[in-house]
Design an enzyme around this catalytic site. Structure first.
Site, short mmCIF file in Angstrom:
data_model
loop_
_atom_site.label_atom_id
_atom_site.label_comp_id
_atom_site.label_asym_id
_atom_site.label_seq_id
_atom_site.Cartn_x
_atom_site.Cartn_y
_atom_site.Cartn_z
N TYR A 1 21.69 159.31 44.62
CA TYR A 1 22.23 158.73 45.86
C TYR A 1 21.12 158.46 46.88
O TYR A 1 21.34 157.76 47.86
CB TYR A 1 23.26 159.66 46.50
CG TYR A 1 24.46 160.00 45.67
CD1 TYR A 1 24.74 159.35 44.46
CD2 TYR A 1 25.34 161.00 46.07
CE1 TYR A 1 25.85 159.68 43.70
CE2 TYR A 1 26.46 161.33 45.32
CZ TYR A 1 26.70 160.67 44.13
OH TYR A 1 27.81 161.01 43.39
N HIS B 1 24.27 164.61 35.82
CA HIS B 1 25.06 163.52 36.40
C HIS B 1 25.83 162.73 35.34
O HIS B 1 27.01 162.40 35.53
CB HIS B 1 24.15 162.59 37.21
CG HIS B 1 24.86 161.86 38.29
ND1 HIS B 1 24.23 161.36 39.41
CD2 HIS B 1 26.17 161.52 38.44
CE1 HIS B 1 25.11 160.76 40.19
NE2 HIS B 1 26.30 160.84 39.62
N ASP C 1 28.78 167.15 48.62
CA ASP C 1 28.37 166.71 47.29
C ASP C 1 27.44 165.51 47.38
O ASP C 1 27.83 164.45 47.87
CB ASP C 1 29.60 166.34 46.46
CG ASP C 1 29.25 165.87 45.06
OD1 ASP C 1 29.31 166.70 44.14
OD2 ASP C 1 28.91 164.68 44.89
N LYS D 1 22.99 166.54 41.96
CA LYS D 1 23.04 166.19 40.54
C LYS D 1 21.70 165.66 40.07
O LYS D 1 20.96 165.02 40.84
CB LYS D 1 24.12 165.13 40.29
CG LYS D 1 25.47 165.48 40.87
CD LYS D 1 26.48 164.36 40.66
CE LYS D 1 27.65 164.51 41.61
NZ LYS D 1 27.32 164.13 42.99
#
Length: 276
Positions: free
Chosen positions: A55, A113, A50, A80
């Site tokens: 990120y 998200h 994930d 996401k």
């Protein structure tokens, strides 16, 4: 619920199989750190990874997948959409950028998200198109509360396959969990280990009782409630430890006792306050 090995999966509302346990890579540095973390996880038997555009480590995740040698169809890859890319056309562009960084022909799961204020319905229409066109096997949301899910349902025939939210003994989200169960939306826990804040007497006592670590107790608690869980770590021994949760079962009384720790306490943002 009988979940007995790391390869066990839940069946999403569109028939796609998703592993119950995965590795999350939030706050894992792009490059060698994320590549090694994902490699350790795959070697330990994890098949779900994930990540997220936010990120900033999608390229490293993709590199680790390529280097693993595991057939693509055996892996379940989630990313996401960044908050700044919500909206129909922006979503389509952002998806292509994520796919390019991951270097994958398709994604297994794509999530909005955060709901934000008012664009998620437009964003969802782009998700539906990407799913229909075969680029994503399942589409879902993250950090959606009941009222967000209800609002989305009013304007769409596609029920999200997954809702990934902060979920742990201090934030057990009973109303949301019940709603998702009733509407065939798979709940998934982010920050299941409370960002390391595990030093609670009940959790410590249960760890001693079952001869497990506090982290393993909480991850098993997630699984026994039918919640997918994606603990994050960059250390090989901890990644392996987090996967060692399939050889014991918490009693019903202990599951309930852990639920009794709930204080509606968040370590991350409140979705109703993170408006953009």
């Amino acid at each position: 619920m009988s979940i007995q090995q790391i390869t066990d999966t839940t069946v999403l509302n569109n028939g796609v199989h998703m592993p119950w346990l995965g590795i999350g890579v939030w706050q894992v540095e792009e490059g060698e750190q994320v590549i090694h973390a994902v490699q350790y996880a795959i070697e330990a038997g994890y098949r779900s990874i994930d990540t997220a555009a936010g990120y900033r480590n999608e390229a490293g995740v993709g590199a680790a997948i390529k280097q693993s040698g595991v057939p693509r169809e055996e892996l379940f890859v989630t990313t996401k959409l960044a908050n700044s890319d919500q909206g129909y056309e922006a979503t389509l562009r952002a998806f292509e950028e994520s796919r390019r960084k991951l270097d994958l022909e398709y994604l297994d799961l794509y999530l909005i998200h955060w709901p934000g204020k008012d664009k998620y319905k437009e964003t969802w229409k782009a998700f539906e198109k990407l799913h229909k066109d075969g680029y994503i096997r399942a589409i879902g949301v993250s950090n959606f509360q009941v009222h967000h899910l209800e609002s989305l349902r009013q304007d769409s025939d596609t029920v999200p396959a997954v809702n990934q939210v902060e979920f742990h003994p201090l934030l057990s989200q009973r109303e949301l969990l019940t709603y998702c169960r009733q509407n065939q939306i798979q709940l998934e826990a982010w920050s299941p280990l409370m960002q390391g804040n595990l030093d609670l007497p009940l959790i410590t006592d249960l760890a001693s009782k079952y001869n497990k670590t506090p982290a393993q107790i909480i991850l098993r608690w997630d699984l026994q409630q039918g919640v997918v869980t994606i603990p994050k770590s960059v250390r090989e021994e901890r990644i392996r430890e987090n996967a060692n949760v399939f050889d014991f079962t918490l009693s019903a009384e202990d599951v309930q006792a852990l639920e009794g720790l709930n204080k509606n306490s968040r370590f991350g943002p409140n979705p109703d306050e993170l408006l953009f």
